[in-house]
Design a protein around this motif. Structure first.
Motif, PDB file in Angstrom:
ATOM      1  N   UNK A 175       5.113  30.415  34.342  1.00 52.41           N
ATOM      2  CA  UNK A 175       4.089  31.421  34.597  1.00 52.41           C
ATOM      3  C   UNK A 175       3.937  32.374  33.413  1.00 52.41           C
ATOM      4  N   UNK A 176       2.765  32.988  33.311  1.00 54.23           N
ATOM      5  CA  UNK A 176       2.478  33.916  32.218  1.00 54.23           C
ATOM      6  C   UNK A 176       3.461  35.081  32.218  1.00 54.23           C
ATOM      7  N   UNK A 177       3.746  35.609  33.397  1.00 54.02           N
ATOM      8  CA  UNK A 177       4.663  36.756  33.490  1.00 54.02           C
ATOM      9  C   UNK A 177       6.056  36.373  33.020  1.00 54.02           C
ATOM     10  N   UNK A 178       6.522  35.203  33.446  1.00 57.37           N
ATOM     11  CA  UNK A 178       7.855  34.754  33.025  1.00 57.37           C
ATOM     12  C   UNK A 178       7.921  34.556  31.521  1.00 57.37           C
ATOM     13  N   UNK A 179       6.844  34.018  30.958  1.00 58.76           N
ATOM     14  CA  UNK A 179       6.814  33.830  29.507  1.00 58.76           C
ATOM     15  C   UNK A 179       6.868  35.168  28.777  1.00 58.76           C
ATOM     16  N   UNK A 180       6.174  36.158  29.294  1.00 57.82           N
ATOM     17  CA  UNK A 180       6.198  37.489  28.676  1.00 57.82           C
ATOM     18  C   UNK A 180       7.594  38.097  28.741  1.00 57.82           C
ATOM     19  N   UNK A 181       8.261  37.912  29.885  1.00 55.65           N
ATOM     20  CA  UNK A 181       9.617  38.446  30.041  1.00 55.65           C
ATOM     21  C   UNK A 181      10.553  37.826  29.008  1.00 55.65           C
ATOM     22  N   UNK A 182      10.472  36.503  28.856  1.00 52.98           N
ATOM     23  CA  UNK A 182      11.361  35.853  27.893  1.00 52.98           C
ATOM     24  C   UNK A 182      10.963  36.151  26.457  1.00 52.98           C
ATOM     25  N   UNK A 183       9.689  36.410  26.232  1.00 49.21           N
ATOM     26  CA  UNK A 183       9.279  36.825  24.886  1.00 49.21           C
ATOM     27  C   UNK A 183       9.933  38.151  24.525  1.00 49.21           C
TER      28      UNK A 183
END
Length: 335
Positions: free
Chosen positions: A109-117
Motif C-alpha cells: 500500500x501507498x501508506x506502507x511504502x511511505x512509512x518504510x521510506x
C-alpha cells in the motif's frame, strides 16, 4: 558491559531470534544490559544477574537512553535494523534482518511504502553510528551494501537460529499435508496461497493446508472461513509454541512458503531441520538459505496451483539447507 538494544522487536521471527540470543547469553558470564520493547514486558525473562529496562519503541525514548548511557557500554548489539541515534564510545554491531528496508513489493500500500521510506531515511542518517552490520545471508549483505553504500568489509554474515530440542516427534508424516508457518504481514502473501490451494483441491481432491493466523487478522480469517464453508480443507491453528511447532513440522510433508520478500526465511530452515520438503517462492531469498524441492512464481495463483500439483508426484527431491547456526560466533563478538 554489553548492551542488547532490541527496542523494536516484539513478535514474529525477530522475536524468536531475540529470545534465543538472550537464552544463550545468559549461559555465559558476560555482563549484559537489555533494552527491550515494553510490549513484551509481561514475559518473564530468566536472567541470572543481568539487568533489563523496558521502553516504548520510539526514536525519542531511544535517543534519550543513549544520551544518558553513551559511555556506559563496551559493545552494543542493535537488534532492530537501526544503529544508535547518536555516536557512542562502544563497539557497535547492528543486526539487519528486514528486507523491506531494501526492496518494497510493488503491491504494498501507498501508506506502507511511505512509512518504510521514512524508516530508510533514518537508517541512512544513523548508519555512521555503527561499526559493523550483521546479516543472515550473502544476499542481504550484497543488497545492504549496494543500497546504503556500506563497504562489504563492514558487513558480516552470521546466521543463527534456535535449534529444536523438543523430543516431541512423530513417525507418521501425513501425506499431502501443507503448512505455512508465518505472521500476517502483507508481503507474506497468504491470500494468493489460499486461492492457489483451493484451485489445486478442485483439481485433485487431495491435500490439507494448515496456517498460523492470529485472531486479529480479519481479512485472511474471512478468506479462510469462506473456503472452509465451501468444503475446502484449510485449517487455521493460530499461534503455536515451539513444541507444537516441532510436532507440526514433523507430521507435515511440505512447507509451502509464498512470501514476496525475506531477509532469512526462518521457517524454511526450521522445516528442513524437521524433515519437511520445501515448496518455495522462486525468489533469491529462497535459494540463499536452501535447495527447495519445488518452486513457483509467488505473484501467480496458477503457478502456486501447479507447484502443489507437482508435489503429488512420488519422486519429489528432498530439500537441503545451506546455512548453519553460528550463535557462538555472534556471542564471541560481544565483550
Amino acid at each position: 558491559m554489553i548492551l542488547i538494544d532490541a527496542l523494536y522487536i516484539n513478535n514474529s521471527g525477530g522475536k524468536v531470534l531475540l529470545d534465543y540470543l538472550i537464552e544463550e547469553l545468559e549461559k555465559t558470564d558476560k555482563e549484559v544490559f537489555y533494552l527491550l520493547d515494553e510490549r513484551i514486558q509481561k514475559e518473564k525473562l530468566q536472567l541470572k544477574k543481568n539487568k533489563v529496562i523496558y521502553l516504548k519503541a520510539s526514536l525519542i525514548k531511544r535517543r534519550n537512553f543513549y544520551k544518558e548511557n553513551k559511555n556506559k557500554f563496551s559493545s552494543i548489539l542493535c537488534f532492530g535494523n537501526l544503529p544508535p541515534n547518536i555516536k557512542t564510545s562502544a563497539k557497535v554491531y547492528t543486526y539487519f534482518h528486514q528486507l523491506l528496508f531494501l526492496d518494497l513489493p510493488k503491491e504494498m500500500s501507498f501508506i506502507s511504502k511511505k512509512i518504510y521510506y521514512i524508516k530508510t531515511r533514518f537508517l541512512n542518517a544513523f548508519k555512521k553510528n555503527t561499526d559493523y552490520w550483521l546479516v543472515q545471508t550473502e544476499l542481504v549483505k550484497e543488497k545492504l551494501s549496494k543500497k546504503y553504500a556500506i563497504p562489504e568489509s563492514n558487513i558480516l554474515v552470521i546466521p543463527f537460529y534456535p535449534p529444536f530440542t523438543s523430543e516431541v516427534k512423530t513417525n507418521i508424516r501425513k501425506e499431502h499435508q501443507y503448512i505455512y508457518v508465518s505472521n500476517v504481514s502483507k508481503h507474506k502473501n497468504h491470500l494468493r496461497l489460499i486461492e492457489g490451494f483451493a484451485k489445486f483441491y478442485d483439481k485433485h481432491k487431495k491435500g490439507k493446508l494448515i496456517l498460523t493466523i492470529p485472531d486479529d487478522a480479519s481479512e485472511i480469517l474471512n478468506s479462510i472461513n469462506v473456503k472452509v464453508n465451501q468444503g475446502y480443507p484449510v485449517e487455521n491453528i493460530g499461534f503455536v509454541d515451539r513444541n507444537s511447532l516441532c510436532q507440526l513440522y514433523t507430521e507435515s510433508e511440505y512447507h509451502i512458503f509464498p512470501s514476496l520478500t525475506e531477509s532469512f526465511g526462518l521457517g524454511l530452515v526450521e522445516a528442513i531441520e524437521n524433515g519437511c520438503k520445501i515448496i518455495g517462492a522462486d525468489l533469491p531469498y529462497t535459494y540463499a538459505v536452501c535447495k527447495p524441492s519445488l518452486v513457483f512464481n509467488p505473484l501467480e495463483v496458477d503457478s502456486i496451483t501447479e507447484a502443489l500439483s507437482l508435489s503429488l508426484q512420488k519422486n519429489t527431491i528432498n530439500s537441503e539447507s545451506k546455512v548453519k547456526n553460528e550463535i557462538n560466533t555472534l556471542i564471541s563478538l560481544l565483550h
